[in-house]
Design an enzyme around this catalytic site. Structure first.
Site, short mmCIF file in Angstrom:
data_model
loop_
_atom_site.label_atom_id
_atom_site.label_comp_id
_atom_site.label_asym_id
_atom_site.label_seq_id
_atom_site.Cartn_x
_atom_site.Cartn_y
_atom_site.Cartn_z
CE LYS A 1 -3.90 2.17 2.39
NZ LYS A 1 -4.89 2.03 3.48
CD GLU B 1 8.81 -7.02 6.78
OE1 GLU B 1 8.67 -7.27 7.99
OE2 GLU B 1 8.35 -5.97 6.24
N GLY C 1 -5.19 -2.71 4.38
CA GLY C 1 -4.46 -3.82 3.78
C GLY C 1 -5.14 -5.16 3.97
NE ARG C 2 -7.34 -4.84 9.99
CZ ARG C 2 -6.75 -3.66 10.15
NH1 ARG C 2 -5.59 -3.42 9.56
NH2 ARG C 2 -7.29 -2.72 10.90
CD GLU D 1 -2.74 -5.56 10.73
OE1 GLU D 1 -1.58 -5.99 10.89
OE2 GLU D 1 -3.22 -5.27 9.62
CG HIS E 1 -6.21 -36.94 14.66
ND1 HIS E 1 -6.26 -38.21 15.20
CD2 HIS E 1 -7.24 -36.86 13.77
CE1 HIS E 1 -7.27 -38.88 14.64
NE2 HIS E 1 -7.87 -38.08 13.77
CE LYS F 1 5.43 -2.39 10.02
NZ LYS F 1 4.50 -1.78 9.06
#
Length: 496
Positions: free
Chosen positions: A172, A178, A233-234, A319, A349, A461
């Site tokens: 964005k 990263e 973003g999400r 978030e 399991h 950050k």
């Protein structure tokens, strides 16, 4: 035998677009539901929903609307932001995505570079739709590169063919560390494999709200697909962030994905609170918080194709609503529980022992699909067993079992929902994701929390920058204003 009058039996079955929610194991009586709906009205939930779709600045800390619903508004009904209809710009991106789908020929690999909201949504959709029987696939390999750890980068670069690879860089802000570092590494790989600057330029595409930054990176303007600051973003998979879905499965499939989400939006927007599936799910979770002080909940899709769904949901919920103060800066009593889950029946399991006999009550959303996800001869039999496990687990959690042996006693009264999809395809995948997006927003309104900012991700950050510099320089490090004593000692361990 006498039975309770009908007025005492709450409604437990809800449906829209052939999606069914069964809340029969929530353990919420009619009087409690009446109180919950009253609570929703006192929280002005109906007005919040109207404001959300009207483009009002529901993201109050950043003074922005949150109209990701416009991205799937296929009817192109005007959506105004500061008096301007955003739908022409949205539609233009749709046209460009469709045109790109028709242009790409001979592409063997696509490397989608992004992290968080730029990664989870498209990755989930690509994985889920890959299991849809008879879905059209264009055959290219779709690689998702998110982690700064070079192990993921190395694995992708070992498989991809550089001269027939396209690269989509998704950020964005176009400043995400990263993403930009991984993008530079992929560009270097392309050049090291003999691509000229011109060829590299033709291979690079960007999806961003910061077009100038993408151009400064070296991406042609014609290869930049915008989205906007009113898209979190999400919540962005419905934008050009979802480009891999269209490229892999065709633009018609992408439109069906949007259409499913739009159908769920229309239900959330127009259905009364008492019949509104996202609202019912939000109120159910709120009830369990208030009654049992729950700290977590699980989502278990009994569909291997949805194994990525809990990971997507973790970001969406935690978030959005992982806050300790409300919209007015006051401490909150409740906010988002911890979200976890994985596909059933594998989950049985793994951690179901805790769900059945642990000391904490952990509500569960079971998700089931009516139709099997393959045409194998064994498909119907396997699917029948899969569904029987889903139903049995919910029953066992709800009813429990009393024995003289405490070790074999199940306390029961463990609440759950059952969400049934008629099938898993692009339409119902879109509807499922939009359902949970809208439920998350409803919960935020009920808690008076802003679901559309995420200030908590920023501190780490900022602190990483002096730490990275100290690791780069080597040598002994002492505590200062940006590095405390414990972290300084840890840096020194790495620098030895």
């Amino acid at each position: 035998m006498s039975s309770k009058p009908a007025a005492d039996n709450p409604k437990t079955l809800f449906s829209t677009q052939d999606i069914v929610l069964d809340s029969g194991y929530q353990g919420i009586d009619a009087a409690s539901w009446k109180s919950l709906f009253k609570q929703a009205k006192e929280a002005h939930l109906e007005q919040f929903i109207a404001d959300l779709f009207a483009g009002k600045p529901v993201n109050n800390s950043e003074n922005r609307p949150a109209i990701h619903s416009a991205l799937r508004n296929l009817d192109r009904t005007p959506v105004l932001v500061n008096g301007k209809d955003v739908m022409p710009d949205v539609a233009q991106v749709w046209h460009r995505i469709e045109a790109l789908c028709n242009k790409w020929v001979g592409v063997t690999d696509v490397i989608h570079i992004g992290i968080g909201g730029s990664d989870f949504g498209p990755r989930l959709a690509i994985e889920a739709l890959a299991h849809v029987p008879d879905i059209e696939s264009r055959g290219m390999r779709m690689h998702f590169l998110a982690n700064i750890d070079t192990a993921e980068l190395n694995r992708i670069l070992q498989r991809a063919l550089p001269h027939s690879t396209k690269v989509i860089i998704v950020s964005k802000s176009f400043t995400t560390l990263e993403t930009t570092m991984n993008a530079r590494a992929v560009v270097k790989w392309l050049k090291n494999n003999g691509l000229t600057d011109s060829q590299v330029s033709k291979s690079l595409f960007a999806v961003t709200a910061n077009v100038p930054a993408a151009e400064a990176f070296g991406i042609d303007q014609d290869h930049i697909y915008p989205f906007w600051d009113w898209v979190g973003g999400r919540y962005s998979v419905w934008s050009a962030v979802g480009l891999p879905i269209a490229l892999q499965y065709g633009f018609d499939t992408f439109k069906k994905f949007l259409a499913g989400a739009q159908a769920m939006d229309q239900h959330f927007k127009s259905a009364p609170l008492e019949d509104n599936i996202p609202v019912i799910m939000a109120l159910s979770l709120l009830y369990q918080q208030e009654k049992h002080n729950i700290k977590s909940y699980a989502v278990i899709p009994y569909a291997d194709a949805l194994d990525w769904f809990p990971k997507w949901l973790q970001q969406l919920d935690m978030e959005s609503n992982g806050k300790s103060v409300d919209r007015d800066g006051k401490p909150v009593k409740f906010s988002c529980p911890v979200v976890f889950g994985s596909s059933g029946s594998n989950a049985q399991h793994s951690y179901f022992q805790l769900l059945h006999q642990g000391t904490e009550i952990i509500p569960i959303d079971f998700i089931a699909v009516r139709e099997p996800m393959s045409h194998l001869p064994e498909a119907k039999e396997h699917h029948r067993i899969l569904l029987s496990n889903c139903l049995a687990q919910a029953q066992a959690l709800a009813n429990g079992k009393k024995t003289d042996n405490p070790n074999n006693t199940y306390p029961g009264k463990r609440p759950s929902n059952l969400l049934i999809l008629p099938k898993l395809n692009a339409f119902y995948l879109g509807a499922l994701l939009a359902l949970y997006e809208n439920r998350t927003a409803a919960l935020g309104a009920l808690w008076n929390i802003n679901s559309f900012d995420q200030p908590g991700v920023e501190l780490g950050k900022v602190l990483a920058k002096p730490i990275e510099a100290a690791l780069k320089n080597g040598g002994s490090v002492h505590a200062d204003s940006g590095i405390d004593e414990v972290t300084a000692a840890r840096i020194n361990l790495f620098n030895q």
